[in-house]
Design a protein around this motif. Structure first.
Motif, PDB file in Angstrom:
ATOM      1  N   SER A   1      -0.630   1.850 -10.331  1.00 17.97           N
ATOM      2  CA  SER A   1      -0.950   0.701 -11.095  1.00 17.97           C
ATOM      3  C   SER A   1      -0.064   1.021 -12.497  1.00 17.97           C
ATOM      4  N   ALA A   2      -0.325   0.016 -13.855  1.00 15.10           N
ATOM      5  CA  ALA A   2       0.775   0.723 -15.177  1.00 15.10           C
ATOM      6  C   ALA A   2      -0.514   1.504 -15.729  1.00 15.10           C
TER       7      ALA A   2
ATOM      8  N   THR B   1      -1.383  -2.617 -19.167  1.00 15.51           N
ATOM      9  CA  THR B   1      -1.055  -4.278 -18.914  1.00 15.51           C
ATOM     10  C   THR B   1      -1.622  -5.573 -20.250  1.00 15.51           C
TER      11      THR B   1
ATOM     12  N   GLU C   1       3.447  -1.239 -14.038  1.00 13.05           N
ATOM     13  CA  GLU C   1       3.846  -0.417 -13.144  1.00 13.05           C
ATOM     14  C   GLU C   1       5.205   0.955 -13.080  1.00 13.05           C
TER      15      GLU C   1
ATOM     16  N   PHE D   1       1.652  -4.114  -7.709  1.00 14.38           N
ATOM     17  CA  PHE D   1       1.270  -5.961  -8.571  1.00 14.38           C
ATOM     18  C   PHE D   1       2.490  -6.613  -8.478  1.00 14.38           C
TER      19      PHE D   1
ATOM     20  N   ARG E   1      -4.491 -10.437 -11.282  1.00 13.34           N
ATOM     21  CA  ARG E   1      -4.870  -8.570 -12.107  1.00 13.34           C
ATOM     22  C   ARG E   1      -5.613  -8.400 -10.610  1.00 13.34           C
ATOM     23  N   GLY E   2      -5.913  -6.984 -10.786  1.00 11.61           N
ATOM     24  CA  GLY E   2      -6.175  -5.983  -9.301  1.00 11.61           C
ATOM     25  C   GLY E   2      -5.515  -5.860  -8.592  1.00 11.61           C
ATOM     26  N   GLY E   3      -3.571  -6.755  -8.864  1.00 10.70           N
ATOM     27  CA  GLY E   3      -2.954  -6.779  -7.520  1.00 10.70           C
ATOM     28  C   GLY E   3      -1.630  -5.421  -6.944  1.00 10.70           C
ATOM     29  N   SER E   4      -2.733  -4.579  -7.102  1.00 12.96           N
ATOM     30  CA  SER E   4      -1.631  -3.273  -6.658  1.00 12.96           C
ATOM     31  C   SER E   4      -2.643  -2.912  -5.399  1.00 12.96           C
ATOM     32  N   ASP E   5      -4.202  -3.418  -5.476  1.00 15.97           N
ATOM     33  CA  ASP E   5      -4.741  -2.988  -4.795  1.00 15.97           C
ATOM     34  C   ASP E   5      -4.637  -4.019  -3.299  1.00 15.97           C
TER      35      ASP E   5
HETATM   36  N1  ASP Z   1      -1.987  -3.079 -13.514  1.00 16.09           N
HETATM   37  C1  ASP Z   1      -2.558  -4.530 -13.325  1.00 16.09           C
HETATM   38  C2  ASP Z   1      -3.990  -4.798 -13.803  1.00 16.09           C
HETATM   39  O1  ASP Z   1      -4.143  -4.744 -15.154  1.00 16.09           O
HETATM   40  C3  ASP Z   1      -2.550  -4.642 -11.734  1.00 16.09           C
HETATM   41  C4  ASP Z   1      -3.736  -3.598 -11.095  1.00 16.09           C
HETATM   42  O2  ASP Z   1      -4.029  -2.224 -11.887  1.00 16.09           O
HETATM   43  O3  ASP Z   1      -3.396  -3.194  -9.831  1.00 16.09           O
HETATM   44  O4  ASP Z   1      -4.228  -5.920 -13.412  1.00 16.09           O
END
Ligand code: ASP
Ligand code: ADP
Ligand code: MG
Length: 402
Positions: free
Chosen positions: A41-42, A47, A74, A136, A150-154
């Motif tokens: 992730s970033a 982000t 990222e 992400f 948001r949260g897309g790296s998962d």
């Molecule tokens: N950097 C992105 C976010 O803050 C994706 C992630 O962290 O999964 O939502």
């Protein structure tokens, strides 16, 4: 050689010291005999910082350009991590989402992964390299850069694990597992050893941000076992997998919550076929994601309908409702400051009285319930936003989750 996919969240790579710590972990995993793909992730709140700058320039930045901008967070992380790994004498290559073969649809800022082209990933792994993938993000069929929400790296990590046939996907984050409630709200929350996909889906859908909902859907579909754990310790975390006999089926295993809901009520709608279809059809066309819906009993040929949306969708919902209510000659009211509290448990299916106990607990805490919805393993109540934390703590205690 077996493949393992690891995902490191923003806090885990929050500064260069932490990036070096992650690099050590990844090198150690390779030394244990694995081909390693790490999705990153970033850094920290990078982000949010990029979003802040975009909004300083424009109230409504073009979404295509937002995705170009946000994807850079990222990319910085993977490049720095590759350098740290080189310093440790291992070989690594950093890849953007596009280079890693992440293909998506064309919906900017919340694109869905449509496929993973694994050629480059496999080639680099077979050359003995550690592969670092910017999370992400992907590339659309129109060759544009997209981000996954948001949260897309998962979701990037789980999609790669599925495509490479990895046995397991490790999700490294700032808590050491999935807890009975958000540990930031309930100090006494307890770490869970295993959680079924079904329970985790309900938890993620009702606000437990530890995993992005779509990543859990993906994991269930492709049978990828997830291991949520901390990048700061070696302790085992929480396993998320198919429900089986060995799993304890607690009546209630977790409480989750959100604090970003708004409630809209349409008053005295004509009670005839097609009205709800028109209202929710128009809202869908305006891109509004509707969550809970309640229609009251009909009185003298009219009825009230209430529904909730996330607060970010409120302006779009209001625009659509202004049009609809003009056409139908009716009015609507808004409850802006709402939240939602939910209890989740696989054992709930065969156990009566769980909802009643939830309502009694909220009543004893003088919390008014505005709306209710249920599934076979979940009960959710919409309540005033400023009561949400109190409700979570009361329910956590009432169901003995600590
Ligand atoms: N950097 C992105 C976010 O803050 C994706 C992630 O962290 O999964 O939502
Ligand atoms: P990352 O940046 O690693 O992806 P997130 O901030 O997205 O991390 O998710 C981790 C956070 O999720 C935790 O810090 C925690 O406050 C929150 N959270 C909410 N509900 C839960 C829960 N039931 N169990 C664990 N963490 C939870
Ligand atoms: Mg996250």
């Amino acid at each position: 050689m077996p493949v393992i996919v690891q995902k490191y969240g923003g806090t885990s790579v929050g500064d260069t010291g932490r990036i070096k710590n992650v690099a050590r972990r990844i090198c150690a995993t390779q030394d244990e005999g694995y081909q390693v793909v790490a999705v990153v992730s970033a850094m920290g709140d990078a982000t949010d910082e990029l979003l802040r700058m975009a909004h300083e320039i424009s109230a409504e930045p073009p979404e295509r350009e937002l995705d170009v901008l946000l994807s850079n967070g990222e990319r910085i992380s993977v490049a720095l991590l590759a350098m740290a790994i080189h310093e440790m004498g291992h070989r690594a290559v950093s890849l953007s989402g596009r280079q890693a073969g992440i293909q998506t649809n064309t919906v900017f800022t919340k694109a869905r992964i449509t496929g993973v082209e694994t050629g480059r990933l496999r080639e680099e792994l077979d050359n003995g390299k550690i592969v670092l993938v910017a999370g992400f993000q992907g590339v659309s069929v129109d060759e544009d850069i997209t981000t996954l929400g948001r949260g897309g790296s998962d979701t990037t990590a789980v999609a790669i694990a599925a495509a490479l046939g990895a046995e397991e996907c490790e999700i490294y984050t700032d808590v050491d597992g999935v807890y009975t409630a958000d540990p930031r709200v309930v100090g006494l929350a307890r770490k869970l050893d295993t959680v079924s996909y079904q329970e985790m889906l309900e938890m993620a859908a009702t606000g437990a941000e530890v995993l992005m909902l779509r990543s859990v859907e993906y994991a269930q579909k492709y049978k990828v076992t997830l291991h949520v754990r901390s990048s700061f310790t070696d302790e085992a975390g929480t396993w998320i997998r198919e429900e089986d006999e060995s799993m304890e089926k607690a009546v209630v295993s977790a409480v989750s919550h959100t604090t970003d809901e708004s409630k809209l009520t349409l008053l005295r709608l004509p009670d005839r076929p097609g009205v709800a279809a028109t209202v929710f059809g128009d809202l869908a066309e305006a891109g509004v994601n509707v969550d809970m819906i309640i229609q009251n009993v009909s009185e003298q040929g009219t009825t009230d309908i209430s529904f909730t949306v996330v607060q970010a969708d409120l302006p779009a919902a209001q625009q659509a409702l202004d049009r609809i209510t003009d056409e139908l000659g009716v009015a609507y009211i808004i409850g802006e400051q709402m939240g939602k509290v939910s209890i989740i448990g696989a054992g709930m299916k065969s156990y009566p009285g769980v909802a009643a106990k939830m309502f009694k607990t909220l009543a004893d805490a003088s919390i008014n319930i505005e709306m209710i919805s249920t599934s076979s393993i979940k009960v959710s109540c919409v309540i005033e936003r400023d009561q949400v934390e109190k409700a979570v703590r009361a329910l956590h205690e009432a169901f003995n989750l600590g």
